[in-house]
Write a protein that holds these residues in place. Structure first.
Motif, PDB file in Angstrom:
ATOM      1  N   ILE A 156       0.949  -1.162   0.007  1.00 53.64           N
ATOM      2  CA  ILE A 156      -0.104   0.091  -0.043  1.00 53.64           C
ATOM      3  C   ILE A 156       1.005   1.272   0.052  1.00 53.64           C
ATOM      4  O   ILE A 156       0.723   2.206  -0.724  1.00 53.64           O
ATOM      5  N   GLY A 157       1.952   1.008   0.735  1.00 54.22           N
ATOM      6  CA  GLY A 157       2.929   2.391   0.737  1.00 54.22           C
ATOM      7  C   GLY A 157       3.481   2.634  -0.361  1.00 54.22           C
ATOM      8  O   GLY A 157       3.623   3.765  -1.047  1.00 54.22           O
ATOM      9  N   LEU A 158       4.118   1.555  -1.062  1.00 54.75           N
ATOM     10  CA  LEU A 158       4.701   1.725  -2.627  1.00 54.75           C
ATOM     11  C   LEU A 158       3.582   2.224  -3.501  1.00 54.75           C
ATOM     12  O   LEU A 158       4.199   3.043  -4.451  1.00 54.75           O
ATOM     13  N   ALA A 159       2.477   1.371  -3.499  1.00 50.83           N
ATOM     14  CA  ALA A 159       1.525   2.028  -4.773  1.00 50.83           C
ATOM     15  C   ALA A 159       1.204   3.596  -4.439  1.00 50.83           C
ATOM     16  O   ALA A 159       1.049   4.233  -5.389  1.00 50.83           O
ATOM     17  N   THR A 160       1.054   3.854  -2.977  1.00 55.77           N
ATOM     18  CA  THR A 160       0.495   5.424  -2.824  1.00 55.77           C
ATOM     19  C   THR A 160       1.698   6.330  -3.166  1.00 55.77           C
ATOM     20  O   THR A 160       1.469   7.413  -3.889  1.00 55.77           O
TER      21      THR A 160
END
Length: 97
Positions: A66-70
């Motif tokens: 989720i952090g990488l996608a955001t």
């Protein structure tokens, strides 16, 4: 069905979307770091680690993903905004000459 059972989308403060939608770049980076620390916690089997580490690694991987996608979407949005601003500036320069 009563009115209280119907979802009100026009209420003040209603934000459609997931909880991570408003994190921004630094929030996403913090989420990645937190996921990495949690992964290290599970790897070293520190107190609070579940008996089956696969479930913990699964949760940690979701947080990091989720952090990488955001952060990717945020940076891509900034890049597109800069490209649009440069294009607009170039169009203005072309009209003046």
């Amino acid at each position: 069905m009563a009115d209280k059972d119907v979802e009100q989308t026009n209420e003040r403060g209603y934000i459609p979307g997931p909880w991570w939608a408003g994190l921004g770049t630094w929030g996403a980076v913090a989420l990645i770091v937190f996921g990495g620390l949690a992964g290290a916690w599970v790897f070293f089997r520190l107190p609070g680690t579940p008996e089956e580490p696969a479930s913990a690694y699964y949760g940690v991987s979701k947080v990091i993903a989720i952090g990488l996608a955001t952060v990717g979407c945020t940076l891509l949005g900034r890049r597109r905004a800069r490209a649009a601003a440069i294009k607009e500036t170039n169009e203005w320069d072309g009209e003046r000459t």
